[in-house]
Write an enzyme that holds these catalytic residues in place. Structure first.
Site, PDB file in Angstrom:
ATOM      1  N   ARG A  23       0.828  -1.218   0.000  1.00  0.00           N
ATOM      2  CA  ARG A  23       0.000   0.000   0.000  1.00  0.00           C
ATOM      3  C   ARG A  23       0.854   1.258   0.000  1.00  0.00           C
ATOM      4  O   ARG A  23       0.607   2.194  -0.772  1.00  0.00           O
ATOM      5  CB  ARG A  23      -0.955   0.019   1.204  1.00  0.00           C
ATOM      6  CG  ARG A  23      -2.052  -1.017   1.124  1.00  0.00           C
ATOM      7  CD  ARG A  23      -2.930  -0.984   2.353  1.00  0.00           C
ATOM      8  NE  ARG A  23      -2.100  -1.204   3.543  1.00  0.00           N
ATOM      9  CZ  ARG A  23      -2.425  -0.875   4.778  1.00  0.00           C
ATOM     10  NH1 ARG A  23      -3.585  -0.294   5.029  1.00  0.00           N
ATOM     11  NH2 ARG A  23      -1.633  -1.128   5.781  1.00  0.00           N
ATOM     12  N   ASN A  41      -6.114  -2.622   2.122  1.00  0.00           N
ATOM     13  CA  ASN A  41      -6.104  -4.067   2.302  1.00  0.00           C
ATOM     14  C   ASN A  41      -7.530  -4.563   2.443  1.00  0.00           C
ATOM     15  O   ASN A  41      -8.367  -3.882   3.044  1.00  0.00           O
ATOM     16  CB  ASN A  41      -5.329  -4.454   3.554  1.00  0.00           C
ATOM     17  CG  ASN A  41      -3.832  -4.335   3.388  1.00  0.00           C
ATOM     18  OD1 ASN A  41      -3.311  -4.289   2.285  1.00  0.00           O
ATOM     19  ND2 ASN A  41      -3.125  -4.284   4.507  1.00  0.00           N
TER      20      ASN A  41
END
Length: 94
Positions: A23, A41
């Site tokens: 990320r 996520n």
């Protein structure tokens, strides 16, 4: 030079993509390219992301997702193209 037509890609990335800075690296790469959107996520182990910006830059992000962060091991990238919705900036969602 990037194609100035605005595009939006909704991406789901599977493999070993959580806990490997996927990320954060996605955010940094998108910001470097000037692409707007978000990344997060999912509870099933995948990463979901939206990229919005000039078509060429969005395509660069989609291609980048196939490798991702250096410690990631990507198995699949599922992409759907959508109409732009006016994302502004790039953020990591939790």
């Amino acid at each position: 030079m990037s194609d100035s037509i605005r595009s939006r890609a909704h991406v789901y990335v599977s493999g070993h993509v959580q806990g490997v800075y996927y990320r954060a690296t996605t955010r940094d790469t998108a910001r470097d390219l000037g692409v707007d959107g978000w990344v997060k996520n999912l509870s099933d182990g995948r990463v979901e992301a939206v990229f919005e910006g000039p078509r060429d830059d969005v395509e660069s992000m989609v291609l980048w997702c196939h490798d991702g962060s250096p410690m990631a091991s990507v198995d699949d990238v599922d992409v759907t193209y959508e109409d732009p919705k006016g994302e502004s900036g790039f953020r990591v969602e939790r």
